[in-house]
Structure formats: structure tokens, C-alpha cells
Design an enzyme around this catalytic site. Structure first.
Site, short mmCIF file in Angstrom:
data_model
loop_
_atom_site.label_atom_id
_atom_site.label_comp_id
_atom_site.label_asym_id
_atom_site.label_seq_id
_atom_site.Cartn_x
_atom_site.Cartn_y
_atom_site.Cartn_z
N ASP A 306 0.95 -1.23 0.00
CA ASP A 306 0.07 0.00 -0.16
C ASP A 306 0.82 1.17 -0.12
O ASP A 306 2.01 1.17 0.32
CB ASP A 306 -0.88 -0.07 1.32
CG ASP A 306 -1.89 1.12 1.42
OD1 ASP A 306 -2.16 1.47 0.23
OD2 ASP A 306 -2.12 1.63 2.38
N ASP A 498 -1.61 -1.26 6.12
CA ASP A 498 -1.49 -0.37 7.54
C ASP A 498 -2.73 -0.14 8.09
O ASP A 498 -2.79 0.42 9.15
CB ASP A 498 -0.87 1.21 7.23
CG ASP A 498 -1.71 1.76 6.63
OD1 ASP A 498 -1.97 3.09 6.97
OD2 ASP A 498 -2.30 1.53 5.57
N ASP A 502 -7.21 -2.22 4.31
CA ASP A 502 -6.70 -3.19 3.87
C ASP A 502 -6.92 -4.75 4.35
O ASP A 502 -6.20 -5.65 3.55
CB ASP A 502 -5.24 -3.07 3.98
CG ASP A 502 -4.63 -1.65 3.12
OD1 ASP A 502 -5.27 -1.47 2.31
OD2 ASP A 502 -3.91 -1.06 3.97
#
Length: 602
Positions: A306, A498, A502
Site C-alpha cells: 500500500d 497499514d 486493507d
């Protein structure tokens, strides 16, 4: 007559000395052999007959039967030494892990009837108020009751900058109060704090067996009965082929064969190898939830990351504001700040810092977070939108997307169905992000970046840190599809994220790696690996620990089988004694344990 008397006297002495010697060896055998025989009996009672304890038991009892007392005691003694050595290694590893992670003080100062009282941290109760002096470390999770306080969170997140908390904010065990006296209301018992949960995860990780470990366990269940039947064959079959067959000699060879073939080196050293890998990760701020994830990481060839909060700091700063004609800048920014204050996205913090105090007259109602788009809320009776341009398209708002920097994240705003302007925000790339990507490339791992941010911003970050493949403007479900494509084309993939957004793609990937899991329950629960200090360089380190662990485990397997095979062949031809058998079993186990411990001190 005298001669007969003397002969009888010597016979009695020989008989007595033989039994006396046997009794001494039995006394020596009991403390080291009884635990093994007890385990063998327990296994037989459960239907697990052919265990390593069974092999050791019948081999040593047989050695007693043929008069090889020293060898019988030696086998059990050295086995006992090996077991104790293993237990010491595991206990030491656990203590090292706990001392590295558990930085909490043992005592806290609780306020009772307006007076400070020192208690053990384990005795403090939920709802009590802790007084935290400047320089003191917080022992339990809680909620800040002082107006504000600054904390050093480096031990938890790796961030050196002070983290200023306001009244009502959550604070966690391990944080250090930097300046003013702070009051914290306990929100979780000592054993229920997030740090305790991470410690528990590490302690329980060894129960998650790796494929190699499971294979060896299954192999031992097949291997052991075969070995027993081969030993019986070695003892009895020569009777039909050897003209000078001596039962005692062939029984001794069979017993040597049993001791050599005992899979102690495998059943001891392989789990310890994976535990060593878990410990090595903990020493470096990487928490593996099981040995199986070390095995998977060892073969990972794709790392998907990410952007925000993973390769960038997630600390945004407002760079530019452009308000549409007909709207008051201060009023629109106050609305944005009021709406964002109800969310947890890092952008909200940047907006609040830029705008300052929120006008208390602004009432935010019906706030809704739209994944991958932004937020929608009712403010003063009209709809307020803040997010990317797809959000405005979703609600059919006409807008002008010009005049925004390609390297900045843009929040588009609309009020009462009309485009109200944009606010440009930039994020800072983590200092070790470029080095992390370079190290991943060096060890043969391809890196891909996925983000919900606009493509131009993702491209700028990706090129800066050296990532060739990148995709922007992705919804959570789009990230899932991209990872599926990568897995289908290039094999296994690890995803590094994080936070809660996600979670779907972390769950889908072969290995889910979470950044900064201490601050998010969802991240800890979903991810397979947690990088405690948010540093991207820990990603390639985790893969290297996985590879080294697997390499050491297979070294131990090769060592154990190699030595055993040689000594087994020698033993079956009568060229190896029980002492060589002891080395082939316990000696190899000790060498394997020492080899497995190497990774702990990576």
C-alpha cells in the site's frame, strides 16, 4: 576340600559383584530413564505405540538384558541432557522475546481519594486513574484524562517525533510521558493490553506448525514402525542364513539400530528452528504468528505494498487550498474540519491542524464513510461531500479538476450539490522506503504498489522509491483483484498494508503483513505478520529470516538423516557400537539444536 570351598567362595563373590553392578546401573538408569518410559507408556495407552520414547525404551531395556549396562544408561543420560538443553534454549528464547517486547513498568501510581498510591500494575483496575509523571512509562492501556500530553512512542512505533494526545484519546502501554504530569484512566487490565496480546501471539506462534514440521511429524509416524520391524528382522533373520549365528550378538546389533534410528534430532531441532525464526523476528520488531508463515515468506516472490502509511509516513500537511467562486473559504474549511473530525483517516489530522478550532455551531449529522471515495454528511441541513473526484461523480456533482499538483493528494469538496473547491495535501515518503525496495529487488522479490490515491500521486511516490509497477485510484475490491492477478501470473504474494481498509486484501494474500499493528485491533487479527515499528526495511528482513529459518531446518534434516544412514549401515554389519549410536541420536540432536539457535542471534 579347601579348593572346593575357595572355588565356591569366588563363585559367590562373582555372583554378588554382578548383581551389585547391575543394581548400581539400575539406580543410575531410573532418574534419566523413568521419564522416557513413562512417556512411552502414556503414548501406548493413547494408541501412539511407535514413538521415539518407545524406541529408546526397548533399546535400553534390551541393552540391560544382554549385559550392556553402561550403554543403556548412557543412551538415556545423553537423551536427558539433550531434552534439558532444548528446554533451556526454548525458555531462554521466550525470555529474550518477552524482555525485548515487554517494556512496561511493574508499578503504577493510582489516585485514590485525591492521594497518590503505588500499586502493582497487575492489581490496577479498569476505571482507576493513573498519575504519570514526565519521563515515566505507561504500564496499561487507557484514555487520557488530562487536557493534553506528549508521548514518546518510539518503543512501539519506531517514530521518534513526539505524539501529542488530547483529552479522550487512547494511549497504550509502553508510551513515555514527555513533559507535563498526565492523568490516564485505565481502559484494559494488565493482561488485556494490546502489548500483552502481542506477547501472547508470539508465545502461541510455535503452535502454528510449518509444512516442513508437519511433514516430519507424519513421516515419523510411518518411519518409526518400519524401523522397529527392521530391527526385529536384523535380530532374527540371520538365524536362517548365518552358520555361526549368535542371538546375543544380533540382538545387540538390532538394539544399536533402534537407538540410531530414533528421530530425536528431528523432533527436537525442527520445532526449535522455527521458534528461533520467530524469536529472531521479535528481536527485530517483526511478529510472526506462526512457523508456517516463515515457510511461506521463504518462497514469496512478489510483495504488494500500500502507499499511505506503508511506504509514506501517513503524516499529511495541507499545501494548497482553492475554493470555488461563491463559497466562503473559512466556512467551507470549517465544514470539512468538522466532518473529518469524526473519522480516523490520517488526512483528517492534517485538515484539523490546518484549520484549527472547529466552530461549535456546525452540526454534523448522518456521517457516512464511503470506502474508496470519501465521506458524506449533512451539515446545516445540506449535504456535504469530501473525498476524491469519484465521490463527486457518484453524486452527480459537476466540478473542475484543474490546478492541482500531480504530486499531491487532493480532497474535492461539494456542498448542497455544488462543487466547493479542493484542498491539496502532501505526504512524506519514509526515509528507508527506497532502500527497502532496492533490498527486495536484490533478493529477487518483485514489488508492486497499489493505492486508492490518484494515479499521478502514486506514480510520483513509486518512481521516487524505485517501484516500476503501480496502480492508483483503486477501491478495496480492486486491490483484491490486482493481488489475484499477481498471484495467478507470478506465484505467491505478500501484501503489506497499514489498517482496516486493507483487511480484505491482507486476508486474501499468501502472507498478510501489517504496518503499525499495535494501534489497530483489526490489523493484528487479520495479518499474519506484524511489523511493529512501521519501517519498510523490515519487509525484506522478514523474508530473509523466513529463508534462513527454512535453510537451517533443512540443514538439520540433512545432518540427521546423513549421519544416521552411515551409522545405521555400520551398525547393521556390527561395525558400530551403542556409543556410536548415542552420537548418531543424541549427539546429532545437540548439533542440530546449536545450529537452530544460530538464527536467534541474527
Amino acid at each position: 576340600m579347601l579348593g572346593i570351598f575357595l572355588d565356591q567362595k569366588w563363585i559367590v563373590n562373582d555372583w554378588f559383584s554382578g548383581w551389585y553392578r547391575l543394581a548400581l546401573y539400575i539406580l543410575a538408569y531410573i532418574p534419566v530413564g523413568f521419564p522416557v518410559l513413562k512417556e512411552a507408556a502414556a503414548g501406548i495407552a493413547k494408541g501412539d505405540i511407535f514413538s521415539e520414547f518407545f524406541l529408546m525404551g526397548i533399546a535400553t531395556i534390551g541393552a540391560f538384558a544382554i549385559g550392556e549396562f553402561p550403554e543403556a544408561v548412557a543412551v538415556m543420560l545423553f537423551y536427558s541432557v539433550g531434552e534439558n538443553f532444548q528446554a533451556m534454549a526454548v525458555n531462554r528464547a521466550r525470555k529474550n522475546i518477552k524482555s525485548l517486547l515487554d517494556q512496561r513498568p511493574d508499578e503504577v501510581t493510582v489516585i485514590e481519594n485525591h492521594q497518590p498510591k503505588i500499586l502493582k500494575a497487575t492489581e490496577a483496575k479498569i476505571g482507576e486513574i493513573i498519575q504519570l509523571k514526565p519521563g515515566e512509562k505507561l504500564a496499561l492501556d487507557g484514555v487520557l484524562r488530562s487536557e493534553s500530553a506528549s508521548f514518546n512512542t518510539a518503543a512501539l512505533t519506531g517514530e521518534s517525533l513526539p505524539d501529542t494526545k488530547s483529552q479522550g484519546d487512547a494511549v497504550f502501554a509502553g508510551m513515555i510521558n514527555l513533559n507535563n504530569l498526565a492523568l490516564v484512566e485505565i481502559s484494559a487490565a494488565y493482561e488485556d493490553s494490546k502489548l500483552s496480546r502481542i506477547l501472547q501471539l508470539v508465545q502461541e506462534a510455535s503452535s502454528q506448525k510449518a509444512p516442513t514440521e508437519l511433514f516430519i511429524s507424519k513421516f515419523a509416524k510411518i518411519y518409526t514402525p518400519i524401523v522397529v520391524f527392521l530391527a526385529v528382522a536384523i535380530c532374527l533373520l540371520p538365524y536362517f542364513f548365518a552358520s555361526d549365528y549368535v542371538f546375543k550378538d544380533w540382538l545387540y546389533r538390532a538394539l544399536v539400530f533402534l537407538v540410531i534410528s530414533c528421530p530425536c534430532a528431528l523432533v527436537i531441532s525442527i520445532p526449535l528452528g522455527y521458534f528461533g525464526g520467530i524469536g529472531a523476528g521479535s528481536r527485530n520488531g517483526i511478529l510472526f504468528k506462526g512457523g508456517n508463515f516463515l515457510d511461506i515468506l521463504a518462497k514469496v516472490r512478489n510483495v504488494v505494498v500500500d502507499k499511505t502509511g506503508t511506504m509514506t509516513k501517513g503524516v499529511f500537511q495541507v499545501q494548497d487550498v482553492k475554493i470555488a467562486h461563491g463559497f466562503d473559504e473559512r466556512e467551507i474549511l470549517q465544514m470539512l474540519c468538522a466532518a473529518e473530525s469524526k473519522t480516523t483517516h490520517p488526512i483528517a489530522t492534517a485538515v484539523q491542524q490546518f484549520v484549527g478550532e472547529i466552530n461549535p455551531e456546525i452540526k454534523v449529522e448522518n456521517l457516512e464513510e464511503i470506502p474508496g471515495h470519501g465521506i458524506s454528511a449533512m451539515i446545516n441541513g445540506a449535504q456535504f461531500l469530501a473525498g476524491n473526484f469519484r465521490l463527486l461523480e457518484k453524486f452527480n456533482v459537476e466540478f473542475n479538476a484543474e490546478n492541482s499538483s500531480a504530486a499531491q493528494t487532493v480532497i474535492a469538496m461539494a456542498y448542497a450539490g455544488k462543487f466547493a473547491g479542493i484542498i491539496a495535501i502532501s505526504d512524506e515518503i519514509k526515509s528507508d522506503a527506497k532502500a527497502a525496495v532496492a533490498e527486495l529487488q536484490r533478493i529477487g522479490v518483485k514489488t508492486t504498489m497499489l493505492s486508492g490515491d490518484k494515479v499521478s500521486v502514486v506514480e510520483e511516490v513509486a518512481k521516487t522509491i524505485g517501484i516500476a509497477d503501480f496502480y492508483g485510484e483503486l477501491l478495496p475490491e480492486d486491490k483484491v483483484e490486482k493481488v489475484r492477478e499477481i498471484q495467478a501470473q507470478n506465484g505467491s504474494a505478500a501484501f503489506v498494508g497499514d489498517g482496516v481498509n486493507d483487511a480484505p486484501v491482507i486476508a486474501l494474500s499468501d502472507v498478510g503483513i501489517a504496518m503499525g499493528g499495535l494501534g489497530s485491533d483489526a490489523t493484528i487479527e487479520t495479518a499474519d505478520v506484524v511489523i511493529q515499528d512501521d519501517k519498510p526495511l523490515k519487509i525484506p528482513l522478514a523474508i530473509k529470516i523466513g529463508r534462513q529459518t527454512k535453510r537451517i531446518v533443512w540443514q538439520n534434516i540433512s545432518l540427521a538423516f546423513g549421519v544416521k544412514l552411515v551409522v545405521l549401515i555400520l551398525g547393521s554389519f556390527g561395525l558400530a557400537t551403542m556409543w556410536e549410536a548415542v552420537f548418531a541420536d543424541v549427539g546429532v540432536a545437540l548439533l542440530a539444536i546449536l545450529n537452530a539457535m544460530r538464527i536467534m542471534y541474527r
